[in-house]
Design a protein around this motif. Structure first.
Motif, PDB file in Angstrom:
ATOM      1  N   ASP A  83      39.022  40.493  35.416  1.00  0.00           N
ATOM      2  CA  ASP A  83      39.594  39.553  35.427  1.00  0.00           C
ATOM      3  C   ASP A  83      41.326  39.389  35.786  1.00  0.00           C
ATOM      4  O   ASP A  83      42.155  39.467  34.956  1.00  0.00           O
ATOM      5  N   THR A  84      41.028  39.357  37.089  1.00  0.00           N
ATOM      6  CA  THR A  84      42.567  39.679  38.195  1.00  0.00           C
ATOM      7  C   THR A  84      43.270  38.856  38.654  1.00  0.00           C
ATOM      8  O   THR A  84      44.491  38.814  39.032  1.00  0.00           O
ATOM      9  N   LYS A  85      42.770  37.700  38.222  1.00  0.00           N
ATOM     10  CA  LYS A  85      43.478  36.186  39.241  1.00  0.00           C
ATOM     11  C   LYS A  85      44.658  36.288  38.444  1.00  0.00           C
ATOM     12  O   LYS A  85      45.400  35.684  40.023  1.00  0.00           O
ATOM     13  N   ILE A  86      45.278  35.915  37.339  1.00  0.00           N
ATOM     14  CA  ILE A  86      46.108  35.833  36.819  1.00  0.00           C
ATOM     15  C   ILE A  86      47.728  36.766  37.261  1.00  0.00           C
ATOM     16  O   ILE A  86      48.288  36.637  38.198  1.00  0.00           O
ATOM     17  N   ALA A  87      46.854  37.688  37.057  1.00  0.00           N
ATOM     18  CA  ALA A  87      47.503  38.806  37.706  1.00  0.00           C
ATOM     19  C   ALA A  87      48.543  39.329  39.252  1.00  0.00           C
ATOM     20  O   ALA A  87      49.232  39.590  39.316  1.00  0.00           O
ATOM     21  N   LYS A  88      47.191  38.829  40.133  1.00  0.00           N
ATOM     22  CA  LYS A  88      47.311  38.949  41.185  1.00  0.00           C
ATOM     23  C   LYS A  88      48.797  38.121  42.149  1.00  0.00           C
ATOM     24  O   LYS A  88      49.429  37.781  43.508  1.00  0.00           O
ATOM     25  N   LYS A  89      48.459  36.626  41.201  1.00  0.00           N
ATOM     26  CA  LYS A  89      49.601  35.764  41.091  1.00  0.00           C
ATOM     27  C   LYS A  89      51.239  36.229  40.976  1.00  0.00           C
ATOM     28  O   LYS A  89      52.352  35.423  41.408  1.00  0.00           O
ATOM     29  N   VAL A  90      51.216  37.045  40.138  1.00  0.00           N
ATOM     30  CA  VAL A  90      52.585  37.663  39.997  1.00  0.00           C
ATOM     31  C   VAL A  90      53.226  38.156  41.034  1.00  0.00           C
ATOM     32  O   VAL A  90      52.662  38.591  41.813  1.00  0.00           O
ATOM     33  N   PRO A  91      54.293  37.692  41.433  1.00  0.00           N
ATOM     34  CA  PRO A  91      55.322  37.773  42.762  1.00  0.00           C
ATOM     35  C   PRO A  91      55.717  39.402  43.399  1.00  0.00           C
ATOM     36  O   PRO A  91      55.995  39.706  42.548  1.00  0.00           O
ATOM     37  N   GLY A  92      55.020  40.136  44.450  1.00  0.00           N
ATOM     38  CA  GLY A  92      54.655  41.255  45.027  1.00  0.00           C
ATOM     39  C   GLY A  92      53.911  41.645  44.560  1.00  0.00           C
ATOM     40  O   GLY A  92      54.162  43.207  44.722  1.00  0.00           O
ATOM     41  N   VAL A  93      53.219  40.917  44.113  1.00  0.00           N
ATOM     42  CA  VAL A  93      51.392  41.862  43.973  1.00  0.00           C
ATOM     43  C   VAL A  93      50.964  41.640  44.713  1.00  0.00           C
ATOM     44  O   VAL A  93      51.279  40.738  46.116  1.00  0.00           O
ATOM     45  N   GLU A  94      50.576  43.061  45.539  1.00  0.00           N
ATOM     46  CA  GLU A  94      49.960  43.022  47.122  1.00  0.00           C
ATOM     47  C   GLU A  94      48.673  42.986  46.827  1.00  0.00           C
ATOM     48  O   GLU A  94      47.833  41.799  47.135  1.00  0.00           O
ATOM     49  N   ILE A 109      55.493  45.956  45.201  1.00  0.00           N
ATOM     50  CA  ILE A 109      56.102  46.314  45.555  1.00  0.00           C
ATOM     51  C   ILE A 109      57.438  47.093  44.843  1.00  0.00           C
ATOM     52  O   ILE A 109      58.114  48.022  45.951  1.00  0.00           O
ATOM     53  N   ASP A 110      57.101  47.048  43.594  1.00  0.00           N
ATOM     54  CA  ASP A 110      57.916  47.863  43.097  1.00  0.00           C
ATOM     55  C   ASP A 110      57.068  48.657  41.740  1.00  0.00           C
ATOM     56  O   ASP A 110      56.000  47.571  41.265  1.00  0.00           O
ATOM     57  N   GLU A 111      57.790  49.260  40.504  1.00  0.00           N
ATOM     58  CA  GLU A 111      56.871  49.754  39.648  1.00  0.00           C
ATOM     59  C   GLU A 111      56.916  48.052  38.473  1.00  0.00           C
ATOM     60  O   GLU A 111      56.073  48.155  37.194  1.00  0.00           O
ATOM     61  N   LYS A 112      58.059  48.103  38.324  1.00  0.00           N
ATOM     62  CA  LYS A 112      58.641  46.263  37.433  1.00  0.00           C
ATOM     63  C   LYS A 112      57.240  45.727  38.228  1.00  0.00           C
ATOM     64  O   LYS A 112      56.904  45.004  36.313  1.00  0.00           O
ATOM     65  N   LEU A 129      53.463  47.240  36.450  1.00  0.00           N
ATOM     66  CA  LEU A 129      53.522  47.090  35.217  1.00  0.00           C
ATOM     67  C   LEU A 129      53.459  45.938  34.575  1.00  0.00           C
ATOM     68  O   LEU A 129      52.572  45.528  33.918  1.00  0.00           O
ATOM     69  N   LYS A 130      53.611  45.462  35.186  1.00  0.00           N
ATOM     70  CA  LYS A 130      53.839  43.475  34.924  1.00  0.00           C
ATOM     71  C   LYS A 130      52.490  42.511  35.028  1.00  0.00           C
ATOM     72  O   LYS A 130      52.145  42.668  34.298  1.00  0.00           O
ATOM     73  N   ALA A 131      51.681  43.673  36.133  1.00  0.00           N
ATOM     74  CA  ALA A 131      50.773  42.630  36.597  1.00  0.00           C
ATOM     75  C   ALA A 131      49.918  43.545  35.374  1.00  0.00           C
ATOM     76  O   ALA A 131      48.671  42.826  35.292  1.00  0.00           O
ATOM     77  N   MET A 132      49.975  44.670  35.174  1.00  0.00           N
ATOM     78  CA  MET A 132      49.106  45.476  34.910  1.00  0.00           C
ATOM     79  C   MET A 132      48.773  44.506  33.527  1.00  0.00           C
ATOM     80  O   MET A 132      47.405  44.178  33.064  1.00  0.00           O
TER      81      MET A 132
END
Length: 711
Positions: free
Chosen positions: A44-55, A103-106, A109-112
């Protein structure tokens, strides 16, 4: 001096990350499996994809399904096509599960942390000695094969190999003494300074532009085309400076992920492996169990040698079918008149992937063979040097005899105690390698005279710090009778550079060097014709260059040549070690290591010397320090350089190097290879030295203080 030395020491040399350092590049991180064996039931990646900056975040449901190999080998590769970009099955701790582009590593990693994965966990196959016919399978589906490598995924067998020269069984039966010993070599990581890294972008023509720290740019291009299911004409790969490879970057560890992301998003992207990822989520040296059986007469004449090899390829079969045969290929020729046999099986396990590593199987084979020879010498009450001289022929004998003299062998082997608790011991070993892969490796070189009077040399072989650009520039300048400053070596670009298999198999100096000499001689002939036509001195390159592309002549002076032979002349080394063992702590120090080297003509003595020294230090690391340790569930326990110990400068005492004067008639200016052979002799020589100190045979590398104390 290396032609790139000024840029390196001033910090101006450009590496992959330097060329992809603006904010427009997406940063890629990989979510990796915490389990050694399992199947993804839900992701399930739905929530992770909503993190601002995740392409975007990609899973196995989003990638092409073609299977491929990441082994940097000439087509058709002998390694099995047994992996996908992402798979619903995970086969080792660290196997990629999802690709996160942000957009960046931080942000990545947050999305991960927000990706939720449900696994069906299987019992992993962790012990390679119990892999064959294990009820648990590493690969449930059969791989695509280009060659018959005796693959059998239903038995966890990636490849098998058998070779016999002469009647070994008869030779053993007729022997007065039979010695049988089993040796173990461990996983070893490459620990190059620059970790794996790749960037990808779309050029103005809509093609994938890949920049990567790789040893094999042309193989990268082919692998990406197959994995991404696009035409190779849509891909360009270039290689800037590379901060070390040692074989690790002969496997395409990082390239696939930014290539896929950029192809899907249209945006430039890059991946930079952390040190942990580079250490334990890439590739390592194949661990092996090698049983050596030797039959000999009482006078030391060896009648037959039988090798039984079990090799661990880990979760995937990159280089599985090619590394292990070198256990034989680089030991059998030394004992050319003796019947010899090898029976090898290469198995899958749910551990870190094995791959190419400097020495490429010869290192493991040399440790087992030469250690067994040393043990045979003890059993026969013979000097190890005398035993070898009785059974060896050719150039290696010169190395042994010279080493015996320089090392003061007879004197040192009598030295025993230096302090009440410290003991001295000596050991020696011999080895050989090859110079490229005969009838496989082919290189092309192209050289042109510019209007400025300088020459541009186009090659496809990869300089990864070993100095091959310098060596080839030397060869070109020698043929053209000009200074090295007058030779411009073009950076590798698969659109521009002529094809070359890459930097592996000790092929750079020998294979590409021969191509450079041929191309330069052809150009020199054309220059001489041109100079006679226009009545110019044939060495006035500036005037010839200006005139050749001017309105009078309009004739660009450029030539190319391809070289690929059926020869692979072996370099040889005799290695001698003096070790000191502290009987109270078990600590072992290598007080001196002497390498006596036959590599034909030494093209660049300074570079050759540091090649020998660097390889010797890696060999000392294999002997005494380095090992990848796994937990009960297959998780690596020493995944940083704080825990995985490689030799530091303080660990190294005296390194001595001596080159034998020799000339190889098939080599460029008489040269043979050098890069790999240098790593092979330290482990068996140190093994013997420790025995002389302790009277203990510690046949499982590395030989740590704990093993020395506990026996």
């Amino acid at each position: 001096m290396k032609i790139d030395s000024k840029g390196l020491v001033t910090g101006k040399a450009l590496y992959t990350d330097d060329l992809a350092n603006n904010k427009n590049y997406l940063t890629i991180k990989l979510l990796r499996s915490p389990h050694a064996s399992g199947k993804i039931l839900e992701i399930d990646t739905k929530i992770a994809k909503k993190v601002p900056g995740v392409e975007n975040i990609f899973t196995y449901l989003d990638v092409p399904q073609s299977k491929f190999t990441l082994a940097g080998q000439s087509f058709p590769e002998p390694s099995p096509y047994d992996r996908k970009i992402l798979d619903e099955y995970v086969r080792y701790v660290g196997d990629p599960v999802a690709i996160i582009a942000a957009i960046d590593e931080k942000t990545a990693l947050k999305a991960m942390k927000l990706i939720k994965v449900k696994y069906e966990i299987f019992e992993p196959v962790l012990d390679f000695e119990n892999a064959i016919d294990n009820k648990n399978l590493v690969h449930r589906e059969k791989a695509h094969l280009n060659h018959d490598i005796s693959y059998d995924n239903k038995r966890n067998i990636a490849s098998q190999y058998f070779q016999e020269r002469g009647d070994v069984s008869c030779a053993l039966r007729e022997s007065h003494i039979i010695l049988e010993r089993t040796y173990y070599t461990q996983p070893q990581i490459h620990a190059m300074m620059e970790t794996y890294r790749t960037s990808a972008s779309i050029d103005i023509h809509g093609r994938l532009d890949i920049i990567s720290s790789t040893q094999v740019p042309f193989h990268v291009k082919r692998h990406l085309a197959r994995a991404l299911e696009i035409s190779p004409s849509k891909i360009k790969v270039s290689k800037p400076c590379v901060g070390g490879g040692f074989g690790g970057k002969q496997t395409c560890v990082s390239e696939i992920y930014p290539a896929f992301v950029t192809l899907k998003t249209g945006k430039p992207s890059k991946i930079v492996f952390s040190r942990k990822e580079a250490n334990v989520y890439s590739t390592n040296r194949h661990p092996m169990r090698i049983t050596v059986k030797i039959g000999a007469n009482e006078d030391g004449k060896i009648n037959g040698i039988d090798l039984n090899v079990l090799s661990n390829t880990g979760a995937y079969g990159e280089h599985a079918s090619t590394v292990t045969p070198l256990v034989a290929f680089k030991t059998f020729p030394l004992y050319s008149t003796i019947p010899m046999r090898i029976n090898a099986q290469i198995v899958y396990t749910n551990t870190m992937v094995s791959g190419a590593f400097r020495g490429y199987g010869a290192t493991q084979g040399t440790f087992a063979m030469e250690s067994a020879l040393n043990e045979l010498a003890t059993a026969l009450n013979m000097d190890p040097i005398d035993l070898r001289l009785k059974n060896l022929q050719g150039d290696i004998v010169k190395c042994i005899e010279k080493g015996k003299e320089l090392f003061e062998w007879d004197k040192r082997k009598k030295e025993v105690s230096i302090y009440p608790n410290k003991t001295l011991g000596v050991g020696m070993a011999v080895t050989m390698q090859g110079s490229g892969i005969p009838e496989v490796d082919t290189a092309t070189a192209m050289i042109k005279l510019n209007d400025s009077g300088e020459f541009t040399l186009y090659i496809g072989v990869t300089d990864m710090g070993q100095g091959v650009d310098t060596i080839l520039a030397q060869m070109a300048s020698e043929v053209l009778e000009t200074s090295m400053d007058n030779i411009i070596v073009q950076r590798i670009d698969t659109d521009i550079s002529p094809y070359d298999p890459g930097a592996y198999a000790s092929s750079g100096t020998y294979v590409t060097g021969n191509a450079v000499i041929l191309a330069c001689n052809k150009l020199l002939e054309k220059i001489n014709i041109f100079s006679r036509k226009y009545n110019i001195s044939p060495k006035d390159y500036k005037k010839i260059g200006e005139l050749s592309i001017g309105y009078c002549a309009q004739e660009q002076l450029i030539e190319r040549a391809t070289w690929g032979g059926n020869t692979s002349p072996p370099p040889h080394i005799a290695g001698f070690a003096q070790v000191e063992v502290d009987n109270l702590t078990g600590e072992c120090k290598v007080l001196e290591f002497l390498s006596v080297v036959d590599c034909g003509t030494v093209i660049n003595p300074a570079l050759a010397k540091v090649q020998v020294e660097g390889g010797t230090v890696q060999g000392i690391g294999l002997a005494l320090y380095e090992d990848v340790i796994f937990g009960k569930k297959g998780n690596p326990l020493n995944d940083t350089l704080m825990q995985y110990k490689i030799p530091a400068r303080k660990d190294i005492e005296k390194l001595s190097v001596h080159f034998i004067d020799n000339y190889e008639k098939t080599g460029p200016f008489g040269a043979k290879s050098l890069g790999e052979v240098v790593i092979n002799t330290p482990a068996p020589a140190i093994f013997e030295g420790i025995y002389q100190c302790t009277k203990k045979r510690l046949r499982k590398l590395p030989i740590t203080p704990e093993k020395i104390l506990l026996g």
